[in-house]
Design a protein around this motif. Structure first.
Motif, short mmCIF file in Angstrom:
data_model
loop_
_atom_site.label_atom_id
_atom_site.label_comp_id
_atom_site.label_asym_id
_atom_site.label_seq_id
_atom_site.Cartn_x
_atom_site.Cartn_y
_atom_site.Cartn_z
N GLN A 149 4.01 10.34 -6.98
CA GLN A 149 5.52 10.57 -7.98
C GLN A 149 4.83 10.71 -9.44
N TYR A 150 4.01 9.82 -9.95
CA TYR A 150 3.64 9.70 -11.46
C TYR A 150 2.12 9.79 -11.68
N PHE A 151 1.32 9.30 -11.09
CA PHE A 151 -0.09 9.20 -11.45
C PHE A 151 -0.81 10.54 -11.08
N SER A 152 -0.60 11.23 -10.09
CA SER A 152 -1.40 12.27 -10.07
C SER A 152 -1.20 13.40 -11.06
N SER A 153 0.12 13.53 -11.69
CA SER A 153 0.38 14.67 -12.97
C SER A 153 -0.47 13.97 -14.01
N PHE A 154 -0.37 12.73 -14.11
CA PHE A 154 -1.05 12.12 -15.28
C PHE A 154 -2.43 12.37 -15.44
N LEU A 155 -3.15 12.34 -14.03
CA LEU A 155 -4.74 12.38 -13.86
C LEU A 155 -4.90 13.88 -14.46
N ALA A 156 -3.83 14.83 -13.83
CA ALA A 156 -4.24 16.24 -14.01
C ALA A 156 -4.24 16.63 -15.56
N ARG A 157 -3.19 15.91 -16.29
CA ARG A 157 -3.04 16.17 -17.62
C ARG A 157 -4.21 15.65 -18.57
N ALA A 186 0.96 -1.31 -0.13
CA ALA A 186 -0.04 -0.12 -0.12
C ALA A 186 0.80 1.29 -0.13
N ALA A 187 1.87 1.08 0.86
CA ALA A 187 2.76 2.30 0.78
C ALA A 187 3.53 2.50 -0.58
N MET A 188 4.04 1.44 -1.26
CA MET A 188 4.56 1.69 -2.55
C MET A 188 3.58 2.23 -3.70
N PHE A 189 2.32 1.94 -3.34
CA PHE A 189 1.48 2.23 -4.50
C PHE A 189 1.31 3.72 -4.13
N CYS A 190 1.07 4.20 -2.81
CA CYS A 190 0.62 5.71 -2.43
C CYS A 190 1.88 6.59 -3.07
N ILE A 191 3.11 6.19 -2.79
CA ILE A 191 4.12 7.02 -3.36
C ILE A 191 4.39 6.98 -4.68
N ASP A 225 -6.43 17.26 -7.79
CA ASP A 225 -6.70 16.44 -6.55
C ASP A 225 -5.80 17.30 -5.32
N GLN A 226 -6.32 18.22 -4.65
CA GLN A 226 -5.49 19.14 -3.95
C GLN A 226 -4.72 18.39 -2.73
N CYS A 227 -5.29 17.41 -1.99
CA CYS A 227 -4.72 16.79 -0.75
C CYS A 227 -4.20 15.33 -1.41
N GLY A 228 -4.32 14.69 -2.91
CA GLY A 228 -3.97 13.53 -3.07
C GLY A 228 -4.86 12.39 -2.42
N ASN A 260 -4.09 8.97 -3.98
CA ASN A 260 -3.02 8.31 -3.45
C ASN A 260 -3.14 7.62 -2.10
N LEU A 261 -3.78 8.20 -1.24
CA LEU A 261 -3.84 7.87 0.06
C LEU A 261 -4.91 6.90 0.41
N HIS A 262 -6.08 7.21 -0.16
CA HIS A 262 -7.03 6.60 0.06
C HIS A 262 -7.76 5.47 -1.11
N GLY A 263 -7.50 6.16 -2.28
CA GLY A 263 -8.05 5.36 -3.42
C GLY A 263 -7.18 4.26 -3.75
N LEU A 264 -6.09 4.34 -3.97
CA LEU A 264 -5.12 3.23 -4.69
C LEU A 264 -4.99 2.30 -3.28
N PRO A 265 -4.56 2.51 -1.92
CA PRO A 265 -4.41 1.72 -0.99
C PRO A 265 -5.87 0.94 -0.71
N GLY A 266 -6.92 1.78 -1.07
CA GLY A 266 -8.24 1.03 -0.63
C GLY A 266 -8.39 0.02 -1.76
N ILE A 267 -7.90 0.08 -2.97
CA ILE A 267 -7.90 -1.16 -4.17
C ILE A 267 -7.05 -2.08 -3.75
N VAL A 268 -5.60 -1.83 -3.25
CA VAL A 268 -4.89 -2.86 -2.82
C VAL A 268 -5.52 -3.69 -1.61
#
Length: 394
Positions: free
Chosen positions: A260-268, A251-256, A274-277, A280-288
Motif C-alpha cells: 500500500q505504501y512502501f513500494s511507491s516510496f522505494l520507486a520514487r 507478517a500479513a500486516m507488514f506485507c499489505i 519491484d515487478q512482483c513485490g 513485500n512478500l519475502h523481505g518484510l515478512p522475512g525481517i519479521v
C-alpha cells in the motif's frame, strides 16, 4: 514432501507469476525453464562445493531437494524483473545467483549456527535482496509511470490466485521437510498452518479496512495470505501455536502495508521497480520472522525446546554450556546481516553484468514473452482460425 515442494516450485510459483495479461504464458514458461536449469546447476555447484574432496557429486533424493530449495531462491528473485528481461538474461541471472546462495548458506550455518528450518533467512531474505539489487541496476526510466501492457485481466488474476492457493496448501511441507526429528516436523507443520491461516484472515480484514469501502484487493490476497508462511519458517519447529498465530498476523500486516505504501516510496526515492513485490512478500515478512526468532530464543529455555531441536541443531555445545541463548540470538542477527549484504552486493554485480550489450534484448516492448506470440494470439482472437491455419500463420 518432495512431491509437495515440486508442486510448489513448478505449479504454485508458475501460476502465481501469470498475473500480467500479455505475460501469463511467459511467467509460467520461464518459471519452467529457470526452475529446470537452476536445479541442474545447483546439483553441480552444491556437489562440488560440499564434496569436492571426494571428487563426486551425490545424486540422492535429499540432494535434489536441496537443489530445489536453491531453485526456489532464483525463481523468487527473478520476480523483481519479470517481463523486463529476456530468457538469456534470466538464465545468466540464475547462473550467477546459485553459487552465491550456496556460499551464503554454508557461511550462516557453519559460523553462525543459524536456526532456520524453513529458509526465512537463507532463502527468502537472500532471494529478495539479490533480486532487488538486480532490479535497481536494471532500472528503466520509461516505466516510471507504469506501462500500457503492465495490466491484468480477470483470467490472469484467477490463474495467479490459483497459484497462491497451491503454495498455501503445500507450504507446511516446505517448512518442515528439513526437520531433524518427527516431533520437530509435526510442530513445524502445525505452526506453519496456524501462521498461514491467521495471515489469511488478517489479509481479508486489513485489506477491506484500508480500502475504505470494504472492498478486498486481489493483490493483497494473492500475496499477504502467504506472508505468514515466510515469517514462520525460521521458528516453525520452535514456536508455540499461539506464537505462530501472532507471527502470521504481523507478517500479513507488514506485507499489505508494504504494497500500500512502501513500494511507491522505494520507486520514487531509490528508483527501484519491484515487478512482483518480492520485498513485500519475502523481505518484510522475512525481517519479521528473524526478529521473532531472536525474541523466542532469548525468552525460551532449552527444556522448553527439548533435545529434538537445539541439541540436534547445535550438537553438544549446549550440554557443555559453551553456547548460550544469547550467543544463538546474536548468531541469528549476524546471519541476517551477512545474508543481506552478500545478496545485495551479488545482485548489484549481476545487474551490471546483465546490462552488457551482448545480453540486452534489442526490443523495448516490455511485458511480452515474444512479439510473434502476441500477434498470433490477436489473429486467433479476431478471425477464429482453425488450429492448423493458426500454426501456419505463426
Amino acid at each position: 514432501m518432495f512431491k509437495d515442494v515440486h508442486l510448489m516450485l513448478f505449479v504454485g510459483l508458475g501460476l502465481m507469476l501469470s498475473f500480467l495479461k500479455l505475460y501469463s504464458f511467459g511467467g509460467i514458461a520461464f518459471n519452467f525453464l529457470i526452475g529446470n536449469f537452476a536445479i541442474q546447476w545447483s546439483l553441480v555447484v552444491q556437489g562440488f562445493f560440499y564434496h569436492y574432496k571426494e571428487g563426486k557429486i551425490h545424486l540422492r533424493l535429499e540432494n535434489v531437494l536441496d537443489a530445489e530449495f536453491a531453485a526456489v531462491t532464483t525463481l523468487i528473485s527473478v520476480g523483481a524483473i519479470m517481463g523486463r528481461a529476456s530468457h538469456v538474461q534470466l538464465l545468466l541471472f540464475s547462473a550467477m545467483e546459485i553459487p552465491l546462495f550456496v556460499v551464503n548458506d554454508w557461511l550462516v550455518n557453519k559460523y553462525f549456527h543459524v536456526i532456520d528450518i524453513g529458509g526465512t533467512i537463507a532463502i527468502h531474505i537472500f532471494s529478495c535482496y539479490f533480486g532487488l539489487g538486480v532490479a535497481q541496476i536494471l532500472y528503466q526510466p520509461e516505466l516510471r509511470n507504469t506501462h500500457p501492457k503492465e495490466a491484468t485481466t480477470a483470467k490472469s488474476d484467477l490463474l495467479s490466485f490459483l497459484g497462491t492457493i497451491f503454495l498455501w496448501i503445500f507450504w507446511p511441507s516446505f517448512n518442515s521437510v528439513l526437520a531433524k526429528t518427527e516431533d520437530a516436523q509435526y510442530r513445524a507443520i502445525v505452526n506453519t498452518f496456524f501462521a498461514l491461516s491467521s495471515g489469511t484472515i488478517t489479509t481479508f480484514a486489513l485489506s477491506s479496512l484500508i480500502d475504505g469501502k470494504g472492498r478486498i484487493s486481489l493483490v493483497h490476497l494473492q500475496n499477504a495470505s502467504l506472508a505468514g508462511g515466510v515469517a514462520i519458517g525460521i521458528t516453525a519447529d520452535l514456536i508455540s501455536p499461539g506464537g505462530a498465530f501472532a507471527v502470521g498476523c504481523i507478517a500479513a500486516m507488514f506485507c499489505i502495508l508494504g504494497y500500500q505504501y512502501f513500494s511507491s516510496f522505494l520507486a520514487r526515492k531509490i528508483k527501484l521497480q519491484d515487478q512482483c513485490g518480492i520485498h513485500n512478500l519475502h523481505g518484510l515478512p522475512g525481517i519479521v520472522g528473524t526478529l521473532s526468532s531472536i525474541v523466542i530464543i532469548l525468552s525460551g529455555s532449552i527444556d522448553t525446546y527439548g533435545s529434538s531441536l537445539l541439541l540436534e541443531v547445535l550438537g553438544n555445545q549446549f550440554l557443555e554450556n559453551t553456547w548460550t541463548a544469547t550467543d544463538q540470538a546474536l548468531g541469528q542477527a549476524a546471519a541476517f546481516g551477512v545474508t543481506f549484504g552478500m545478496s545485495l552486493l551479488g545482485g548489484y554485480i549481476t545487474g551490471l553484468l546483465l546490462r552488457l550489450p551482448c545480453f540486452v534484448h534489442p526490443s523495448k516492448d516490455y511485458f511480452l514473452m515474444i512479439d510473434s506470440i502476441s500477434k498470433c494470439q490477436k489473429i486467433t482472437t479476431a478471425n477464429h482460425f482453425p488450429m492448423r491455419s493458426f500454426m501456419n500463420t505463426c
